[in-house]
Design a protein around this motif. Sequence first.
Motif, PDB file in Angstrom:
ATOM      1  N   ARG A 161       0.735  -1.271  -0.111  1.00  0.00           N
ATOM      2  CA  ARG A 161       0.111  -0.011   0.067  1.00  0.00           C
ATOM      3  C   ARG A 161       0.789   1.073  -0.060  1.00  0.00           C
ATOM      4  N   PRO A 162       1.867   1.324   1.009  1.00  0.00           N
ATOM      5  CA  PRO A 162       2.733   2.460   0.519  1.00  0.00           C
ATOM      6  C   PRO A 162       3.501   2.950  -0.417  1.00  0.00           C
ATOM      7  N   LEU A 163       3.923   1.529  -1.114  1.00  0.00           N
ATOM      8  CA  LEU A 163       4.579   1.893  -2.468  1.00  0.00           C
ATOM      9  C   LEU A 163       3.443   2.419  -3.422  1.00  0.00           C
ATOM     10  N   LEU A 164       2.359   1.868  -3.504  1.00  0.00           N
ATOM     11  CA  LEU A 164       1.164   2.301  -4.439  1.00  0.00           C
ATOM     12  C   LEU A 164       0.907   3.720  -4.009  1.00  0.00           C
ATOM     13  N   SER A 165       0.851   4.212  -2.849  1.00  0.00           N
ATOM     14  CA  SER A 165       0.608   5.279  -2.322  1.00  0.00           C
ATOM     15  C   SER A 165       1.615   6.433  -2.922  1.00  0.00           C
ATOM     16  N   LEU A 166       2.725   6.035  -2.594  1.00  0.00           N
ATOM     17  CA  LEU A 166       3.980   6.845  -3.331  1.00  0.00           C
ATOM     18  C   LEU A 166       4.080   6.960  -4.937  1.00  0.00           C
ATOM     19  N   GLY A 167       3.613   6.012  -5.500  1.00  0.00           N
ATOM     20  CA  GLY A 167       3.483   6.013  -6.987  1.00  0.00           C
ATOM     21  C   GLY A 167       2.617   6.689  -7.427  1.00  0.00           C
ATOM     22  N   THR A 168       1.442   6.788  -6.632  1.00  0.00           N
ATOM     23  CA  THR A 168       0.265   7.580  -7.068  1.00  0.00           C
ATOM     24  C   THR A 168       0.709   9.133  -7.003  1.00  0.00           C
ATOM     25  N   ALA A 169       1.186   9.354  -5.543  1.00  0.00           N
ATOM     26  CA  ALA A 169       1.681  10.881  -5.458  1.00  0.00           C
ATOM     27  C   ALA A 169       2.440  11.387  -6.613  1.00  0.00           C
ATOM     28  N   ILE A 170       3.381  10.437  -6.884  1.00  0.00           N
ATOM     29  CA  ILE A 170       4.395  10.761  -8.028  1.00  0.00           C
ATOM     30  C   ILE A 170       4.046  10.960  -9.166  1.00  0.00           C
ATOM     31  N   LEU A 171       3.092  10.163  -9.844  1.00  0.00           N
ATOM     32  CA  LEU A 171       2.523  10.187 -11.087  1.00  0.00           C
ATOM     33  C   LEU A 171       1.319  11.020 -11.288  1.00  0.00           C
ATOM     34  N   GLY A 172       0.684  11.563 -10.119  1.00  0.00           N
ATOM     35  CA  GLY A 172      -0.531  12.406 -10.175  1.00  0.00           C
ATOM     36  C   GLY A 172      -0.725  13.414  -9.463  1.00  0.00           C
TER      37      GLY A 172
END
Length: 182
Positions: A41-52
């Motif tokens: 979940r933290p990895l996906l959250s960070l990736g989402t923040a970076i991409l969007g």
Amino acid sequence: MARLPYVDAAQASQPVRELLEALPVDLKVFRMMANAETCFRPLLSLGTAILGRQKLDAKLRELAILRIARLSSCQYEWVQHVPIAKATGASQAQIEALERGAADADCFDPAERSVLRFTDEVVQNVKASDAAFAELNQRFSAQEIVELILAIGYYMTVARLLESTEVDLDPPADTKVIDAIR
């Protein structure tokens, strides 16, 4: 063939299953990440923040990601991010230049070249030189610089996960992940 199994959503714990099922596209990178249940979940959250959600221009971010993919010899990352880079405004000439390792090509403007130089130095040396940092600092805010550093670190991590576990290539997901964030 991957060195570790991909997590099957049907066999996963409820939190992992819910995350996998909520993703806009079923990519092997996500099912490999899911093996680290506490980090997923933290990895996906960070990736989402970076991409969007970053202030940093999306095209600059994508040029940096493509550069990281090449410097890390990570074909999976390259395949997934070329369509995203094009959607953010990267030209075919820029993609071809990065593919051949020409991050200083004339098709890049001065701001793009400074981002690519900075990316090179952070990937290769951990710390960017004073000159590369000063050049970036003249063009971008503190927020954008830190966002770039975080994007570089995140995509270096993803490249190392993909390469070390030998995740099998997925066809390009185009902009489905980015579109879902918006």
